[in-house]
Design a protein around this motif. Sequence first.
Motif, short mmCIF file in Angstrom:
data_model
loop_
_atom_site.label_atom_id
_atom_site.label_comp_id
_atom_site.label_asym_id
_atom_site.label_seq_id
_atom_site.Cartn_x
_atom_site.Cartn_y
_atom_site.Cartn_z
N PRO A 54 59.15 59.86 6.96
CA PRO A 54 58.73 61.03 7.73
C PRO A 54 57.37 61.55 7.25
O PRO A 54 56.85 61.05 6.28
N LEU A 55 56.89 62.57 7.95
CA LEU A 55 55.59 63.18 7.68
C LEU A 55 54.43 62.24 8.05
O LEU A 55 53.43 62.14 7.33
N ARG A 56 54.59 61.54 9.16
CA ARG A 56 53.50 60.71 9.67
C ARG A 56 52.36 61.61 10.14
O ARG A 56 52.60 62.69 10.69
N MET A 57 51.14 61.14 9.93
CA MET A 57 49.97 61.94 10.33
C MET A 57 48.94 61.04 11.01
O MET A 57 48.95 59.83 10.83
N ARG A 58 48.06 61.68 11.77
CA ARG A 58 46.98 60.92 12.40
C ARG A 58 45.73 61.77 12.49
O ARG A 58 45.79 62.90 12.99
N ILE A 59 44.64 61.26 11.96
CA ILE A 59 43.36 61.96 12.08
C ILE A 59 42.76 61.57 13.42
O ILE A 59 42.58 60.38 13.70
N GLN A 60 42.48 62.57 14.24
CA GLN A 60 41.94 62.27 15.57
C GLN A 60 40.51 61.75 15.45
O GLN A 60 39.66 62.38 14.82
N ALA A 61 40.25 60.61 16.00
CA ALA A 61 38.91 60.03 15.99
C ALA A 61 38.82 59.04 17.14
O ALA A 61 39.76 58.29 17.38
N ALA A 62 37.68 59.08 17.84
CA ALA A 62 37.50 58.16 18.97
C ALA A 62 37.66 56.73 18.45
O ALA A 62 38.33 55.91 19.05
N GLN A 63 37.03 56.49 17.30
CA GLN A 63 37.17 55.18 16.68
C GLN A 63 37.25 55.39 15.16
O GLN A 63 36.23 55.67 14.53
N PRO A 64 38.42 55.31 14.58
CA PRO A 64 38.54 55.54 13.14
C PRO A 64 37.64 54.57 12.38
O PRO A 64 37.58 53.38 12.74
N PRO A 65 36.90 55.05 11.38
CA PRO A 65 36.01 54.14 10.65
C PRO A 65 36.80 53.08 9.89
O PRO A 65 37.90 53.37 9.41
N ALA A 66 36.24 51.89 9.80
CA ALA A 66 36.88 50.84 9.00
C ALA A 66 36.96 51.33 7.56
O ALA A 66 36.10 52.08 7.10
N SER A 67 38.00 50.94 6.85
CA SER A 67 38.14 51.39 5.47
C SER A 67 37.00 50.82 4.63
O SER A 67 36.51 49.72 4.88
N GLY A 68 36.58 51.60 3.65
CA GLY A 68 35.49 51.16 2.80
C GLY A 68 34.98 52.29 1.95
O GLY A 68 35.38 53.43 2.12
N ALA A 69 34.10 51.96 1.01
CA ALA A 69 33.57 52.95 0.09
C ALA A 69 32.25 53.48 0.63
O ALA A 69 31.18 52.94 0.37
N TYR A 70 32.34 54.53 1.42
CA TYR A 70 31.15 55.05 2.11
C TYR A 70 30.38 56.03 1.24
O TYR A 70 30.93 56.65 0.33
N GLN A 71 29.15 56.22 1.62
CA GLN A 71 28.29 57.15 0.89
C GLN A 71 28.74 58.59 1.08
O GLN A 71 29.07 59.00 2.19
#
Length: 495
Positions: A54-71
């Motif tokens: 339980p406690l599923r969540m979703r961040i609203q985004a037109a296109q979720p960014p690919a996972s990675g170590a961003y600046q």
Amino acid sequence: MAASTTRRRPPRREPGTGTTTTDRVYGWQDDPGESLPPAVPAELRPVPDLSLAPLRMRIQAAQPPASGAYQLGTPEFRYWSAAEALARGAAFWRQFLPAGTTWQPGAELLVLLDEGEDFNAYYDRQALNFFHGTAGGRTVYSGESPDIVCHEQGHGVLDALRPELFDAGSIEAAAFHESFADICAILAALQLQSLRTAIVTDTGGNLSRSSRLSRLAEQLGWAIRQISRDAVDPDCLRNAVNSFFYHSPEELPTSGPATALSSEPHSFSRVFTGAFFEALAGGFRQAAAAPTEADLHKVSVDLAKLLAAAVQAAPVVPEYFSQVAAALLAADASSGGRYRDVLTSAFVRRGILSTHAAVGMAAVQATMALAVAPPGGAATVPSRELPHLALSGAEFGLGDVPLLVRAASEPRRLVTAAAAIGVGSISAPSSERAARAFVEDLIQRGQIDAGDHGEIPGWIVHPHTFKTHRLVKSENGFLLSRRLFDCGFRAHVMG
Ligand SMILES: [Zn+2]
């Protein structure tokens, strides 16, 4: 994808080699704070999974960014650091929920990371909403702070466990919602080993000292101070290490500077948060002669388990703080009583339990069984509500139409009491008096959206104040209905 062009190392203090990976993302160890560049490290962590139930969540985004170590400073960095904090908080609370528990809105809770300009964040039973604001030449995103993210998520968790509290017409119930949310931020932070190690070192093992753990939302606190100097603490939004003593909220001023206790829910919440934090510090101290970060982890898990049981068991009544304190003691007694002394001491020192009530508790707690559904037990029934109480509308400028408020009037299973400032205990106000005080406070702070009713004589008309409640017309009168729990700053300068 355009996002990959911004996938680089944060400017400093990053761990690891800095090579681009897709199975690691950056998460803040704690609120990023006010200094630039941040003194708080961003650490590489496994890619969080928000889809777990339980406690599923979703961040609203037109296109979720690919996972990675961003600046640092990029939307992709903020997306993944928020996701990491949300996943950590959800994983923590998932283990304490009765089987079948869901968010109030359903199986999935939506997260809106940047809903425009404001110094705020709120939970409105549909989503967690975050904003950005500019102060002192800097833009601050409330969704970037793990403290704020886990605070808002905490409102959602408490709403899943105890939906009756959402619309309760009681200052103490509303303040408890804020306190629980702050406690969630603290407990979620403690699920990071790197933070636990840092805190044990920084405090020399004495958690009662103000630390990065006790200071909540330092960065948003800084931004708000640029606009309203005394609205928040000098070094954060709120500090769980404080010395506020319980006072009947009905008798406190409706608002005040951060240094004073008022009946405003965020201000008043600090009494309970302070006591809980003191119990956490006491539990840590008693764990071993020289307790370690592993002991701190165990205490955080133990106390969260007791708290989850207590909020399900404590009846929603005007003296709610003392009822939750008593239920914490009862939950502890039924699992061996390891924290009896530290809980009693913390709640008595804060006046949340009178010495008389604490003595009474000691006598009954050993035999008291809590009516709590254990994990794996019966499901929480969704959409449970408190009964409506009709207050005279004339008293509030509504003419002969009654004002219907959900009253904190559940049956008490245990008599508890808070301490009087002088001698003895305070007798709790009736549910009706508590509801009146609650409504009066909302009117004084201009927090009710009168909706179709338009202007109401005697009500503060202030288009820029944040409306937490609204009036809804019904057959039997005007219903007072909560829209949301916000993070407490009325940014009237935003226009
Ligand atoms: Zn809140």
